[in-house]
Design a protein around this motif. Sequence first.
Motif, PDB file in Angstrom:
ATOM      1  N   LYS A   2      67.733 -15.025  29.837  1.00  0.00           N
ATOM      2  CA  LYS A   2      66.294 -15.494  30.041  1.00  0.00           C
ATOM      3  C   LYS A   2      66.340 -16.872  29.171  1.00  0.00           C
ATOM      4  O   LYS A   2      66.871 -16.709  27.880  1.00  0.00           O
ATOM      5  CB  LYS A   2      65.272 -14.489  29.744  1.00  0.00           C
ATOM      6  CG  LYS A   2      64.898 -14.108  28.381  1.00  0.00           C
ATOM      7  CD  LYS A   2      63.644 -13.057  28.250  1.00  0.00           C
ATOM      8  CE  LYS A   2      63.545 -12.659  27.017  1.00  0.00           C
ATOM      9  NZ  LYS A   2      62.988 -13.735  26.032  1.00  0.00           N
ATOM     10  N   ALA A   3      65.120 -17.540  29.699  1.00  0.00           N
ATOM     11  CA  ALA A   3      64.650 -18.628  28.652  1.00  0.00           C
ATOM     12  C   ALA A   3      63.319 -18.608  28.567  1.00  0.00           C
ATOM     13  O   ALA A   3      62.667 -18.073  29.309  1.00  0.00           O
ATOM     14  CB  ALA A   3      65.190 -20.080  29.364  1.00  0.00           C
ATOM     15  N   THR A   4      62.695 -18.754  27.393  1.00  0.00           N
ATOM     16  CA  THR A   4      61.213 -18.848  26.997  1.00  0.00           C
ATOM     17  C   THR A   4      60.951 -20.520  27.183  1.00  0.00           C
ATOM     18  O   THR A   4      61.588 -21.329  26.623  1.00  0.00           O
ATOM     19  CB  THR A   4      61.049 -18.426  25.694  1.00  0.00           C
ATOM     20  OG1 THR A   4      61.279 -17.045  25.728  1.00  0.00           O
ATOM     21  CG2 THR A   4      59.418 -18.580  25.456  1.00  0.00           C
ATOM     22  N   VAL A   5      59.907 -20.722  28.171  1.00  0.00           N
ATOM     23  CA  VAL A   5      59.550 -22.168  28.442  1.00  0.00           C
ATOM     24  C   VAL A   5      58.065 -22.533  28.340  1.00  0.00           C
ATOM     25  O   VAL A   5      57.355 -21.472  28.439  1.00  0.00           O
ATOM     26  CB  VAL A   5      60.073 -22.542  29.818  1.00  0.00           C
ATOM     27  CG1 VAL A   5      61.665 -22.280  30.037  1.00  0.00           C
ATOM     28  CG2 VAL A   5      59.463 -21.486  30.998  1.00  0.00           C
ATOM     29  N   MET A   6      57.696 -23.590  28.096  1.00  0.00           N
ATOM     30  CA  MET A   6      56.281 -24.046  28.187  1.00  0.00           C
ATOM     31  C   MET A   6      56.122 -25.046  29.503  1.00  0.00           C
ATOM     32  O   MET A   6      57.002 -25.899  29.612  1.00  0.00           O
ATOM     33  CB  MET A   6      56.112 -24.705  27.092  1.00  0.00           C
ATOM     34  CG  MET A   6      54.587 -25.209  26.976  1.00  0.00           C
ATOM     35  SD  MET A   6      54.360 -25.996  25.331  1.00  0.00           S
ATOM     36  CE  MET A   6      54.579 -24.895  24.204  1.00  0.00           C
ATOM     37  N   ASN A   7      54.852 -24.963  30.065  1.00  0.00           N
ATOM     38  CA  ASN A   7      54.699 -25.925  31.201  1.00  0.00           C
ATOM     39  C   ASN A   7      53.734 -26.776  30.397  1.00  0.00           C
ATOM     40  O   ASN A   7      53.604 -27.007  29.358  1.00  0.00           O
ATOM     41  CB  ASN A   7      53.994 -25.060  32.353  1.00  0.00           C
ATOM     42  CG  ASN A   7      52.731 -24.601  31.759  1.00  0.00           C
ATOM     43  OD1 ASN A   7      52.066 -24.942  30.912  1.00  0.00           O
ATOM     44  ND2 ASN A   7      52.014 -23.641  33.008  1.00  0.00           N
ATOM     45  N   ARG A   8      53.331 -27.861  31.333  1.00  0.00           N
ATOM     46  CA  ARG A   8      52.642 -28.963  30.756  1.00  0.00           C
ATOM     47  C   ARG A   8      51.499 -28.853  30.353  1.00  0.00           C
ATOM     48  O   ARG A   8      50.593 -29.650  30.037  1.00  0.00           O
ATOM     49  CB  ARG A   8      52.939 -30.376  31.782  1.00  0.00           C
ATOM     50  CG  ARG A   8      54.515 -30.680  32.019  1.00  0.00           C
ATOM     51  CD  ARG A   8      55.020 -30.960  30.771  1.00  0.00           C
ATOM     52  NE  ARG A   8      56.572 -31.231  30.825  1.00  0.00           N
ATOM     53  CZ  ARG A   8      57.070 -32.482  30.741  1.00  0.00           C
ATOM     54  NH1 ARG A   8      56.282 -33.502  30.824  1.00  0.00           N
ATOM     55  NH2 ARG A   8      58.475 -32.617  30.720  1.00  0.00           N
ATOM     56  N   THR A   9      50.772 -27.652  30.593  1.00  0.00           N
ATOM     57  CA  THR A   9      49.473 -27.581  30.159  1.00  0.00           C
ATOM     58  C   THR A   9      49.654 -26.317  28.544  1.00  0.00           C
ATOM     59  O   THR A   9      48.414 -26.053  28.228  1.00  0.00           O
ATOM     60  CB  THR A   9      48.490 -26.594  31.021  1.00  0.00           C
ATOM     61  OG1 THR A   9      49.334 -25.193  31.260  1.00  0.00           O
ATOM     62  CG2 THR A   9      48.769 -27.416  32.504  1.00  0.00           C
ATOM     63  N   GLY A  10      50.954 -26.333  28.502  1.00  0.00           N
ATOM     64  CA  GLY A  10      51.047 -25.402  27.115  1.00  0.00           C
ATOM     65  C   GLY A  10      51.027 -23.998  27.362  1.00  0.00           C
ATOM     66  O   GLY A  10      51.095 -23.229  26.421  1.00  0.00           O
TER      67      GLY A  10
END
Length: 298
Positions: free
Chosen positions: A148-156
């Motif tokens: 798995k990967a932990t990610v952030m979208n462009r709203t945080g």
Amino acid sequence: MAENIKTRFPEIDIKENEPLAKYTFTHTGGPADWVAFPKNVDQVRQLVTFAKGHDLPIMVLGNASNLIVKDGGIAGLVLILTAMKSITVHGQTVTADAGAAYIEVTKVARDHSLSGIEFAAGIPGSVGGAVFMNAGAYGGETKNAVAKATVMNRTGEIFDLDNQALDFGYRHSAVQDQHLIVLSADFALQPGDFTAIKAEMDDLNARRAAKQPLDLPSCGSVFKRPKGYFAGKLIHDAGLQGYTSGGAQVSKKHAGFIVNINHGTATDYLNVIHHVQATVKEKFGVDLETEVRIIGRD
């Protein structure tokens, strides 16, 4: 905006009008309006939120190894995540921050006698870039090792994507499609024998050193593998090894690489790429698609 962003985040290293050639493997690339070096996830979120609130475009970079930044540079804010480089081991899982060097992850796995990521022993990119591009070599791909990967979208917003949700393909992942920022990745590995793991990594690195122009700046493998062909062989058979534009040259050691032989610019690189594509198309009827990521202003 300069003083605004610097004053707002005095604890974050932020540079104005910073030449990106200082950070790319090709030693090319124009300036970014702002370059920030966040040290943790909270700082990334702060910068992302600020950028959204000020309509400031964001570009995220890691080791910038399979990348060409155009000579016009990049508008807005560039986040370079190489300060986020923690690597930890829990049982058979290796967790690495996005800015950790992929090579270092393979060494940590080896030292814990964990197998499944040997193929990446010589891949010079970061973990974030590896997930973004589904980096691979010698028959292995990142998709085969990442749980798995932990990610952030462009709203945080921060969330996890498992292997299936990452939708890995050939030099592709869902991270690209959804414009996400990789924060970390979990590599699910298997117990192995240290001596055997080390021997395989050493062998792959020796093969890489023998065949690839590691002594010169390059952006790594330039073209994707065309179906039924090998890009390097097509370029070689077209008589293009040694072809030079400005300071960029098709490597005489490996035709799949373009090297910086004399203060080359991104424009030099792009001129070589376009000439190679046109020549291979003319001689063999094959369209070469770039694997290297090309970004920035003309």
